[in-house]
Scaffold this active site. Structure first.
Site, PDB file in Angstrom:
ATOM      1  N   ASP A  12      -4.125  -5.258   7.480  1.00 22.68           N
ATOM      2  CA  ASP A  12      -3.112  -4.586   8.301  1.00 22.68           C
ATOM      3  C   ASP A  12      -3.669  -3.200   8.580  1.00 22.68           C
ATOM      4  OD1 ASP A  12      -1.036  -3.035   9.234  1.00 22.68           O
ATOM      5  OD2 ASP A  12       0.435  -3.734   7.757  1.00 22.68           O
ATOM      6  N   TYR A 229       1.594   2.024  -4.191  1.00 18.86           N
ATOM      7  CA  TYR A 229       1.919   1.229  -3.013  1.00 18.86           C
ATOM      8  C   TYR A 229       1.172   1.755  -1.798  1.00 18.86           C
ATOM      9  CZ  TYR A 229       4.375  -0.875   0.835  1.00 18.86           C
ATOM     10  OH  TYR A 229       4.662  -1.553   1.984  1.00 18.86           O
ATOM     11  N   LYS A 232       0.485  -4.125   1.973  1.00 22.12           N
ATOM     12  CA  LYS A 232       0.941  -5.411   1.495  1.00 22.12           C
ATOM     13  C   LYS A 232      -0.232  -6.340   1.263  1.00 22.12           C
ATOM     14  CE  LYS A 232       4.663  -6.457   1.335  1.00 22.12           C
ATOM     15  NZ  LYS A 232       5.523  -6.599   2.489  1.00 22.12           N
TER      16      LYS A 232
END
Ligand code: F6R
Ligand code: MG
Ligand code: MG
Length: 367
Positions: A12, A229, A232
């Site tokens: 991504d 984080y 994903k």
């Protein structure tokens, strides 16, 4: 006989709009890069596509798995696309590229990848699955159904070429360890792990009788890799079909019952995995529901003849409706588990701040 490697590498590197899709200009940029590599002879063939906000490079070559040249090519392609993403100010441009410098292998650098090498059979039907808003363990349920469940795969019972079963290689994503288990003889042990997809994921499946590779998945946990984080770990999966492997229809069948996966909204919610065509793959509602696309190819001396966009078919309409009904139900739970993930699995949390604010207001309860 000819040894072919199939490499599916994804990242991504900027969403259009938000975290929903990939801008056509990124697809064009990737296409041009891989076309160049094909002209130079590094690639036999390639197909550039996307699921939601993930750009997927499907490539065939003769360099084997983990080949530095191929990983470098994917990395350079993602960098070129990041340039474009930055120009367009796409959302999270370059988010999955965790490092500035490539060091020989794309492992641990952000992008996800699944690879397998095999002798191309007389006819080689191949399926590539790509999912958005979920995690590598999302393949556990469909892989179990395809390769170990006789109620899904008739061939396990009635095809002499499949009757001995398959071997599953399961990875422990927390301990970074692996174990191989045979089906059907170790089914109950296998399911102890497959039923816990946030920790254990099937990396490979092998045909027991021949030892041939049957399936390979990506198992990168991006959030864990970076220790925080950063994006994903939306996974990909390659499956070989027919003639001793599950038939195409047996490979697709598990997706007719949308199972629940982690990764919806903020990587912190559970939702049904809805099977869709590439054109329907941009998540919308509550940044989802999580999507899966399934593309079919016939390999012809490494050439990717296809794709066949399997979930565009009417036969998956009921599954989509079922997924939407499940989504309706789960959404009504709002911030409550099990729609929201357990505390340990959430990618977003305000718990430390809230606990800090309430410091001193928690008092011990006498027995
Ligand atoms: C991303 C995803 C999204 C985002 C959400 C919030 O793959 O699942 O649901 O987590 O859109 O994104 P930020 O924090 O970037 O605004
Ligand atoms: Mg994104
Ligand atoms: Mg994604």
């Amino acid at each position: 006989m000819m040894k072919i490697t199939v490499s599916v590498i994804k990242a991504d590197i900027g969403g259009f709009v938000g975290h929903s899709s990939v801008h056509p200009r990124l697809l064009e940029t990737a296409d041009a890069k891989l076309e160049q590599a094909k002209l130079e002879g590094m690639l036999i063939d390639y197909h550039v596509t996307h699921v939601g906000d993930d750009l997927n490079l499907i490539m065939t070559h003769k360099l084997g798995v983990d080949a530095e040249e191929i990983h470098q090519l994917a990395w350079d392609t993602f960098l070129a696309c990041t340039e474009e993403a930055k120009k367009l100010k796409l959302y999270g441009a370059g988010q999955d590229l965790l490092s500035d410098a490539f060091s020989g292998n794309i492992k641990g650098m952000g992008p996800g990848f699944a690879e397998m090498e095999f002798e191309e059979r007389t006819s080689e039907p191949l399926l590539v699955f790509m999912a958005d808003k979920t995690e590598p363990g999302a393949w556990n349920y469909p892989l179990y159904k395809m390769f170990a469940d006789p109620f899904n795969t008739a061939g396990l019972v009635i095809d002499p070429k499949m009757h001995e079963g398959f071997i599953f290689e399961v990875h422990d994503l927390q301990e970074n360890s692996r174990v191989q288990l045979g089906a059907p003889e170790e089914l109950y042990d296998l399911l102890v792990f497959l039923g816990a997809p946030s920790r254990y994921a099937v990396k490979y499946v092998y045909h027991k009788q021949s030892g041939e590779i049957a399936a390979a998945s990506s198992t990168q946990k991006l959030n864990m890799l970076a220790g925080r984080y950063v994006g994903k770990d939306d996974p990909v999966l390659i499956v070989r079909a027919q003639n001793g492997m599950p038939a195409v229809g047996e490979v697709l069948e598990p997706f007719s019952n949308p199972h629940l996966v982690s990764g919806w909204m903020r990587g912190s919610h559970v939702g049904p995995l809805i099977p869709v065509s590439v054109n329907q793959s941009a998540p919308t509602r509550f940044d989802g529901p999580p999507r899966v696309v399934g593309l079919g190819f016939q390999l012809s001396s490494g050439e990717l003849v296809g794709p066949q966009d399997f979930f565009a078919d009417v036969a998956f309409e009921k599954a989509r409706q079922k997924a939407l009904d499940i989504a309706d139900y789960l959404r009504q739970l709002g911030p409550f588990e099990p729609h929201r993930l357990p505390l340990s699995d959430m990618e977003y949390t305000t718990m430390p701040q809230v606990m800090n604010k309430l410091k001193g207001r928690f008092t011990k309860i006498d027995k």
